[in-house]
Structures are given as C-alpha cells and as structure tokens.
Write a protein that holds these residues in place. Structure first.
Motif, PDB file in Angstrom:
ATOM      1  N   ALA A  46       0.979  -0.865   0.051  1.00  0.00           N
ATOM      2  CA  ALA A  46       0.005  -0.180   0.227  1.00  0.00           C
ATOM      3  C   ALA A  46       0.972   1.197  -0.057  1.00  0.00           C
ATOM      4  O   ALA A  46       0.447   2.095  -0.805  1.00  0.00           O
ATOM      5  CB  ALA A  46      -1.072   0.100   1.198  1.00  0.00           C
ATOM      6  N   ILE A  47       1.956   1.203   0.927  1.00  0.00           N
ATOM      7  CA  ILE A  47       2.804   2.552   0.818  1.00  0.00           C
ATOM      8  C   ILE A  47       3.682   2.548  -0.577  1.00  0.00           C
ATOM      9  O   ILE A  47       3.572   3.826  -0.991  1.00  0.00           O
ATOM     10  CB  ILE A  47       3.903   2.263   1.907  1.00  0.00           C
ATOM     11  N   GLN A  48       4.092   1.527  -1.362  1.00  0.00           N
ATOM     12  CA  GLN A  48       4.523   1.585  -2.648  1.00  0.00           C
ATOM     13  C   GLN A  48       3.388   2.035  -3.484  1.00  0.00           C
ATOM     14  O   GLN A  48       3.975   2.953  -4.560  1.00  0.00           O
ATOM     15  CB  GLN A  48       4.778   0.141  -2.910  1.00  0.00           C
ATOM     16  N   LEU A  49       2.243   1.729  -3.482  1.00  0.00           N
ATOM     17  CA  LEU A  49       1.254   2.256  -4.346  1.00  0.00           C
ATOM     18  C   LEU A  49       0.968   3.770  -4.126  1.00  0.00           C
ATOM     19  O   LEU A  49       0.723   4.547  -4.817  1.00  0.00           O
ATOM     20  CB  LEU A  49      -0.115   1.313  -4.127  1.00  0.00           C
ATOM     21  N   GLY A  54       0.809   8.995  -5.703  1.00  0.00           N
ATOM     22  CA  GLY A  54       0.781  10.383  -5.087  1.00  0.00           C
ATOM     23  C   GLY A  54      -0.300  10.644  -4.250  1.00  0.00           C
ATOM     24  O   GLY A  54      -0.446  11.664  -3.944  1.00  0.00           O
ATOM     25  N   LYS A  55      -1.208   9.372  -4.071  1.00  0.00           N
ATOM     26  CA  LYS A  55      -2.300   9.505  -3.301  1.00  0.00           C
ATOM     27  C   LYS A  55      -2.167   8.533  -2.147  1.00  0.00           C
ATOM     28  O   LYS A  55      -1.907   7.630  -2.327  1.00  0.00           O
ATOM     29  CB  LYS A  55      -3.629   8.947  -4.099  1.00  0.00           C
ATOM     30  N   ARG A  56      -3.202   8.975  -1.219  1.00  0.00           N
ATOM     31  CA  ARG A  56      -3.005   8.079   0.169  1.00  0.00           C
ATOM     32  C   ARG A  56      -4.220   7.208  -0.105  1.00  0.00           C
ATOM     33  O   ARG A  56      -5.391   7.212  -0.612  1.00  0.00           O
ATOM     34  CB  ARG A  56      -3.415   8.907   1.263  1.00  0.00           C
ATOM     35  N   ILE A  57      -3.955   5.893   0.432  1.00  0.00           N
ATOM     36  CA  ILE A  57      -4.811   4.605   0.233  1.00  0.00           C
ATOM     37  C   ILE A  57      -5.442   4.629   1.834  1.00  0.00           C
ATOM     38  O   ILE A  57      -4.899   4.459   2.464  1.00  0.00           O
ATOM     39  CB  ILE A  57      -4.256   3.506   0.030  1.00  0.00           C
ATOM     40  N   MET A  77      -9.036   3.557  -8.919  1.00  0.00           N
ATOM     41  CA  MET A  77      -9.850   4.173  -8.157  1.00  0.00           C
ATOM     42  C   MET A  77      -8.971   5.584  -7.501  1.00  0.00           C
ATOM     43  O   MET A  77      -9.623   6.714  -7.441  1.00  0.00           O
ATOM     44  CB  MET A  77     -10.428   3.538  -6.942  1.00  0.00           C
ATOM     45  N   LEU A  78      -7.909   5.161  -7.234  1.00  0.00           N
ATOM     46  CA  LEU A  78      -6.859   6.341  -6.863  1.00  0.00           C
ATOM     47  C   LEU A  78      -6.610   7.412  -7.647  1.00  0.00           C
ATOM     48  O   LEU A  78      -6.521   8.627  -7.514  1.00  0.00           O
ATOM     49  CB  LEU A  78      -5.539   5.819  -6.120  1.00  0.00           C
TER      50      LEU A  78
END
Length: 81
Positions: A46-49, A54-57, A77-78
């Motif tokens: 999740a951190i890598q994504l 550039g968006k918070r998951i 979606m992000l």
C-alpha cells in the motif's frame, strides 16, 4: 494509466520489494495464497502504491484486495480522485 501499465509497474514493485518473479504476477494471482504476501507485506505494498500514485490509500479500501487484479482496480480508483 492503462491496466497493462499498472500491472507492469506492479510487477516491478513486487519484484523489488518482495523478490517475487514478474512472471508470477498475473491479474488472477492471489496476493496471499499464490504470491505469499502477509498482512505486513500488504501494508508495504500500500505504501509503494501511494508513492506510485501520489495519493493516500484508505485502509478500508485496501482491506478487500485479494488479487493482483484487485490492486489494479484500486490504483484506478486512486487515480480517479
């Protein structure tokens, strides 16, 4: 970004972060059963994504992710927001 572009970047992330061979990363591959990720690995992914988009998951959005295809859909979606 297309599904194939996301999948390609995901293969790189999974290889660099978890040493998973890129050919194992298919849309149908199950993250936990087939790619041997655990819950801590899911947080790292999740951190890598987040870095990639550039968006918070939101954790509740990532809870139901089970397959590589689910990850691709989450990235879409992000990027929409």
């Amino acid at each position: 970004m297309t599904d194939e572009e996301i999948l390609s970047r995901l293969r790189i992330i999974l290889h660099d972060t978890f040493e998973i061979e890129p050919e194992r990363v298919t849309p149908e591959a199950h993250l936990f059963e087939e790619l041997d990720l655990d819950s801590i690995d899911a947080v790292d992914l999740a951190i890598q994504l987040q870095r990639m988009t550039g968006k918070r998951i939101k954790s509740e959005d990532f809870k139901n992710v089970r397959t590589v295809s689910d990850v691709v859909a989450s990235v879409h979606m992000l990027l929409k927001d």
